[in-house]
Design a protein around this motif. Structure first.
Motif, PDB file in Angstrom:
ATOM      1  N   PHE A 141       1.112  -1.416  -0.400  1.00 26.07           N
ATOM      2  CA  PHE A 141       0.124  -0.093  -0.051  1.00 26.07           C
ATOM      3  C   PHE A 141       0.737   1.241   0.079  1.00 26.07           C
ATOM      4  O   PHE A 141       2.034   0.931   0.620  1.00 26.07           O
ATOM      5  N   PRO A 142       0.550   2.546  -0.420  1.00 29.72           N
ATOM      6  CA  PRO A 142       0.680   3.696  -0.779  1.00 29.72           C
ATOM      7  C   PRO A 142       1.196   4.171   0.593  1.00 29.72           C
ATOM      8  O   PRO A 142       0.397   5.221  -0.151  1.00 29.72           O
ATOM      9  N   SER A 143       1.808   3.552   1.154  1.00 30.40           N
ATOM     10  CA  SER A 143       2.024   4.931   2.804  1.00 30.40           C
ATOM     11  C   SER A 143       1.821   6.312   2.585  1.00 30.40           C
ATOM     12  O   SER A 143       1.580   6.987   3.814  1.00 30.40           O
ATOM     13  N   GLY A 144       2.996   7.038   1.352  1.00 31.63           N
ATOM     14  CA  GLY A 144       3.240   7.674   1.709  1.00 31.63           C
ATOM     15  C   GLY A 144       1.785   8.998   1.340  1.00 31.63           C
ATOM     16  O   GLY A 144       1.748  10.213   1.905  1.00 31.63           O
ATOM     17  N   LEU A 145       0.070   8.420   1.118  1.00 33.86           N
ATOM     18  CA  LEU A 145      -0.648   8.523   1.138  1.00 33.86           C
ATOM     19  C   LEU A 145      -0.888   9.373   2.753  1.00 33.86           C
ATOM     20  O   LEU A 145      -1.903  10.200   2.981  1.00 33.86           O
ATOM     21  N   LEU A 146      -1.004   7.844   3.534  1.00 35.21           N
ATOM     22  CA  LEU A 146      -1.071   8.565   4.598  1.00 35.21           C
ATOM     23  C   LEU A 146       0.287   9.071   5.875  1.00 35.21           C
ATOM     24  O   LEU A 146      -0.490  10.357   6.253  1.00 35.21           O
ATOM     25  N   GLN A 147       0.964   9.121   5.058  1.00 37.30           N
ATOM     26  CA  GLN A 147       2.095  10.037   5.823  1.00 37.30           C
ATOM     27  C   GLN A 147       1.912  11.703   5.197  1.00 37.30           C
ATOM     28  O   GLN A 147       1.817  12.495   6.355  1.00 37.30           O
ATOM     29  N   ASP A 148       1.454  11.599   4.283  1.00 32.72           N
ATOM     30  CA  ASP A 148       0.952  13.164   4.209  1.00 32.72           C
ATOM     31  C   ASP A 148      -0.562  13.991   4.407  1.00 32.72           C
ATOM     32  O   ASP A 148      -0.408  14.998   5.245  1.00 32.72           O
ATOM     33  N   ARG A 149      -1.459  12.781   4.766  1.00 28.53           N
ATOM     34  CA  ARG A 149      -2.117  13.352   5.087  1.00 28.53           C
ATOM     35  C   ARG A 149      -1.975  13.244   7.199  1.00 28.53           C
ATOM     36  O   ARG A 149      -2.634  14.653   6.983  1.00 28.53           O
ATOM     37  N   PHE A 150      -0.900  12.833   7.598  1.00 31.97           N
ATOM     38  CA  PHE A 150      -0.880  12.340   9.147  1.00 31.97           C
ATOM     39  C   PHE A 150      -0.608  14.215   8.802  1.00 31.97           C
ATOM     40  O   PHE A 150      -0.573  14.454   9.776  1.00 31.97           O
ATOM     41  N   ARG A 151       0.243  14.563   8.430  1.00 31.62           N
ATOM     42  CA  ARG A 151       1.402  15.589   7.960  1.00 31.62           C
ATOM     43  C   ARG A 151       0.951  16.876   7.855  1.00 31.62           C
ATOM     44  O   ARG A 151       0.603  17.700   8.721  1.00 31.62           O
ATOM     45  N   VAL A 152      -0.175  16.834   7.578  1.00 34.81           N
ATOM     46  CA  VAL A 152      -1.230  18.377   7.176  1.00 34.81           C
ATOM     47  C   VAL A 152      -2.110  18.212   8.411  1.00 34.81           C
ATOM     48  O   VAL A 152      -2.819  19.393   9.074  1.00 34.81           O
ATOM     49  N   LEU A 153      -2.919  17.253   8.436  1.00 34.50           N
ATOM     50  CA  LEU A 153      -3.292  17.178   9.978  1.00 34.50           C
ATOM     51  C   LEU A 153      -2.598  17.989  11.293  1.00 34.50           C
ATOM     52  O   LEU A 153      -3.290  18.594  11.950  1.00 34.50           O
ATOM     53  N   ALA A 154      -2.045  16.916  11.044  1.00 34.10           N
ATOM     54  CA  ALA A 154      -0.527  17.040  12.457  1.00 34.10           C
ATOM     55  C   ALA A 154      -0.285  18.664  12.384  1.00 34.10           C
ATOM     56  O   ALA A 154      -0.321  20.109  13.430  1.00 34.10           O
ATOM     57  N   MET A 155      -0.485  19.174  11.107  1.00 29.96           N
ATOM     58  CA  MET A 155       0.038  21.474  11.012  1.00 29.96           C
ATOM     59  C   MET A 155      -0.992  22.115  11.018  1.00 29.96           C
ATOM     60  O   MET A 155      -1.370  23.671  11.637  1.00 29.96           O
ATOM     61  N   SER A 156      -2.337  21.466  11.428  1.00 30.84           N
ATOM     62  CA  SER A 156      -3.761  22.471  11.039  1.00 30.84           C
ATOM     63  C   SER A 156      -4.459  21.686  12.215  1.00 30.84           C
ATOM     64  O   SER A 156      -6.157  23.500  12.368  1.00 30.84           O
ATOM     65  N   GLU A 157      -4.686  20.785  12.597  1.00 32.51           N
ATOM     66  CA  GLU A 157      -5.283  21.145  14.004  1.00 32.51           C
ATOM     67  C   GLU A 157      -4.827  21.483  15.337  1.00 32.51           C
ATOM     68  O   GLU A 157      -3.348  21.251  15.511  1.00 32.51           O
ATOM     69  N   HIS A 158      -5.943  21.592  16.174  1.00 31.21           N
ATOM     70  CA  HIS A 158      -4.832  22.010  17.357  1.00 31.21           C
ATOM     71  C   HIS A 158      -5.897  20.726  18.549  1.00 31.21           C
ATOM     72  O   HIS A 158      -6.849  21.199  18.944  1.00 31.21           O
ATOM     73  N   PRO A 159      -5.605  19.586  18.501  1.00 35.83           N
ATOM     74  CA  PRO A 159      -5.938  19.030  20.116  1.00 35.83           C
ATOM     75  C   PRO A 159      -5.928  19.449  21.294  1.00 35.83           C
ATOM     76  O   PRO A 159      -5.343  20.705  21.869  1.00 35.83           O
ATOM     77  N   HIS A 160      -6.943  18.404  21.836  1.00 37.61           N
ATOM     78  CA  HIS A 160      -7.137  18.737  23.227  1.00 37.61           C
ATOM     79  C   HIS A 160      -5.558  17.853  23.925  1.00 37.61           C
ATOM     80  O   HIS A 160      -5.471  17.288  24.005  1.00 37.61           O
ATOM     81  N   PHE A 161      -5.418  19.392  24.717  1.00 41.34           N
ATOM     82  CA  PHE A 161      -3.562  18.838  25.589  1.00 41.34           C
ATOM     83  C   PHE A 161      -4.287  18.516  26.350  1.00 41.34           C
ATOM     84  O   PHE A 161      -4.055  18.872  27.504  1.00 41.34           O
ATOM     85  N   ASP A 162      -5.291  17.391  27.403  1.00 41.88           N
ATOM     86  CA  ASP A 162      -5.124  16.892  28.252  1.00 41.88           C
ATOM     87  C   ASP A 162      -4.234  16.662  29.100  1.00 41.88           C
ATOM     88  O   ASP A 162      -4.273  16.693  30.010  1.00 41.88           O
ATOM     89  N   LEU A 163      -3.136  16.392  28.436  1.00 42.18           N
ATOM     90  CA  LEU A 163      -1.775  16.014  29.635  1.00 42.18           C
ATOM     91  C   LEU A 163      -1.474  16.914  30.119  1.00 42.18           C
ATOM     92  O   LEU A 163      -0.585  17.069  31.090  1.00 42.18           O
ATOM     93  N   ALA A 164      -0.699  18.136  29.238  1.00 43.89           N
ATOM     94  CA  ALA A 164      -0.492  19.621  30.057  1.00 43.89           C
ATOM     95  C   ALA A 164      -1.326  20.138  31.200  1.00 43.89           C
ATOM     96  O   ALA A 164      -1.568  20.643  32.145  1.00 43.89           O
ATOM     97  N   GLU A 165      -2.665  20.068  30.426  1.00 43.94           N
ATOM     98  CA  GLU A 165      -3.915  20.305  31.231  1.00 43.94           C
ATOM     99  C   GLU A 165      -4.390  19.543  33.187  1.00 43.94           C
ATOM    100  O   GLU A 165      -4.726  19.993  34.187  1.00 43.94           O
ATOM    101  N   ALA A 166      -3.304  18.237  32.968  1.00 37.92           N
ATOM    102  CA  ALA A 166      -3.866  17.772  33.779  1.00 37.92           C
ATOM    103  C   ALA A 166      -3.221  18.550  35.003  1.00 37.92           C
ATOM    104  O   ALA A 166      -2.850  18.085  36.567  1.00 37.92           O
ATOM    105  N   PHE A 167      -1.760  18.380  34.700  1.00 33.52           N
ATOM    106  CA  PHE A 167      -1.154  19.220  35.606  1.00 33.52           C
ATOM    107  C   PHE A 167      -0.295  20.717  35.419  1.00 33.52           C
ATOM    108  O   PHE A 167      -0.320  21.156  36.444  1.00 33.52           O
ATOM    109  N   ALA A 168      -1.441  21.477  34.302  1.00 35.27           N
ATOM    110  CA  ALA A 168      -0.813  22.485  34.645  1.00 35.27           C
ATOM    111  C   ALA A 168      -2.402  22.956  33.703  1.00 35.27           C
ATOM    112  O   ALA A 168      -2.667  23.815  33.045  1.00 35.27           O
ATOM    113  N   PRO A 169      -3.711  23.078  34.970  1.00 37.37           N
ATOM    114  CA  PRO A 169      -4.476  23.400  34.696  1.00 37.37           C
ATOM    115  C   PRO A 169      -4.827  24.453  34.860  1.00 37.37           C
ATOM    116  O   PRO A 169      -6.133  25.214  34.490  1.00 37.37           O
ATOM    117  N   GLY A 170      -4.052  26.073  35.775  1.00 36.74           N
ATOM    118  CA  GLY A 170      -4.021  26.822  35.179  1.00 36.74           C
ATOM    119  C   GLY A 170      -3.320  28.136  34.120  1.00 36.74           C
ATOM    120  O   GLY A 170      -3.696  27.762  32.977  1.00 36.74           O
TER     121      GLY A 170
END
Length: 417
Positions: A217-246
């Protein structure tokens, strides 16, 4: 003690979480600590800020990025052979819009032996991406299995101009051999062997003159897809908020600024405290308030007279004292050696090298990550393929060697001190 505990717990009670408590303890330690201890604290603060923000955000992205894209998740399930009916239906619903989904369905049909369905899907893909090497190679394999060697050679040659693959070149050499173009077959096989001799040897060892192998399978399709998603999305950082909620955890600049301001403020009180310490020879506490004479921060009054004025001491008592100190030195040395091996970063501290302690912690962290995820943090190796194991093993082994070197060097420094 109650007042000090209350002051330390104020940031925690204000909702700043663990990072607030860490900042309060950092303030107390930095204000009272000595020069070497302050260096250790600054390095610890730097590691804390890095771990709380960039690394925590990276972990959040890596662990949630697949869930952010249900199509990519279904594609990975199909390629891994663990797809459900829901995955297939999802990919079929976006077949006409999503190249990765179309490739995954063609790959699934080919793997299940549904040659006609695979051909239909590949032809549909060819209309959308006429120069896609994986599509051309898949159609060429179908043509070869149907005995259409001339058509297959043309497709293989066009595919080889788009992608570099030893499997594709092996298939092309097989097609040339079927067409009795032996010089081209041999030269193409040599090119394939130069790319990956083991892969070509495994295919050639099957001894099947009609064999053509399908490309992965041409894995480059997923690599490009995940790269764009990682740069465009703003995920919820649960780990950081658990230690620094303020407020301290809102951004790395805020956290770093808080530690920097505390550092500058505490430097105003530098050397305004009479620090107590312990004798490096016997371990007794040295306190300027409690003792009339203090020779140094590292040697108590008794040990000073014992080693600096031996003639003024009773020989038998002096010898007994030296034997007791020698036994203590051996006992403490063994404890510190075990601690250096068991506790990450302790080797640098016993050698009074905070830089060794910091790098030891970083190396130990990487070693632990490598042992936990030898092929990377993704359960599916599509993003790196077979190179994932090697890509993580090389820095992992180097980290083990460097970590062992820090421990040995630190113990040698302490012994020679």
């Amino acid at each position: 003690h109650a007042a000090l505990a209350a002051l330390v717990l104020v940031p925690l009670s204000m909702g700043e979480g663990v990072i607030g408590l860490a900042l309060a303890l950092f303030t107390l330690a930095f204000a009272y600590g000595k020069s070497g201890q302050r260096k250790v604290l600054v390095m610890a603060a730097v590691l804390l800020v890095i771990g709380l923000h960039p690394l925590a955000q990276l972990v959040s992205i890596v662990t949630t990025i697949v869930d952010e894209d249900p199509v990519a998740k279904s594609v990975m399930a199909v390629v891994g052979g663990t797809e459900s009916r829901a995955d297939v239906e999802l990919l079929e619903s976006v077949f006409d819009e999503d190249l990765a989904a179309a490739h995954a369905l063609a790959y699934r049909a080919r793997r299940r032996g549904l040659e006609e369905l695979s051909r239909i899907r590949l032809e549909a893909l060819r209309k959308r991406a006429p120069s896609d090497g994986y599509v051309l190679a898949g159609l060429a394999n179908i043509a070869m299995r149907r005995g259409e060697t001339g058509s297959a050679i043309g497709l293989y040659e066009r595919a080889a101009a788009q992608i570099d693959s030893p499997i594709l070149l092996f298939d092309l050499s097989q097609a040339y051999a079927h067409a009795f173009r032996m010089e081209e077959a041999e030269s193409t096989l040599l090119r394939a062997q130069r790319m990956d001799a083991d892969e070509v040897a495994a295919l050639s060892g099957l001894g099947d003159a009609d064999l053509v192998a399908d490309l992965p399978f041409p894995s480059g399709l997923l690599q490009d897809r995940f790269r764009v998603l990682a740069m465009s999305e703003h995920p919820h950082f649960d780990l950081a908020e658990a230690f620094a909620p303020g407020h301290l955890g809102e951004h790395w600049i805020v956290t770093a600024s808080a530690f920097a301001l505390v550092t500058l403020f505490c430097l105003l009180f530098a050397d305004r405290f009479d620090h107590s310490s312990r004798c490096v020879r016997c371990g007794d506490r040295i306190c300027t308030r409690c003792q009339e004479t203090v020779w140094s921060e590292e040697l108590c009054d008794d040990c000073h007279h014992l080693f600096q004025y031996p003639d003024a001491t009773d020989p038998s008592l002096r010898m007994a004292r030296l034997q007791a100190l020698s036994r203590r030195e051996v006992r403490v040395g063994r404890i510190l050696a075990v601690g250096a091996l068991v506790v990450p970063g302790m080797a640098g501290l016993i050698a009074r090298r905070p830089d060794f302690a910091m790098f030891g912690l970083l190396l130990f962290g990487w070693i632990l990550a490598w042992l936990t995820w030898p092929a990377g943090v993704f359960a599916d190796p599509l993003l790196m393929g077979d190179a994932a194991l090697l890509g993580f093993a090389i820095p992992g082994v180097l980290s083990v060697v460097a970590y062992a070197g820090i421990i040995v060097t630190s113990l040698a420094i302490r012994k020679n001190a």
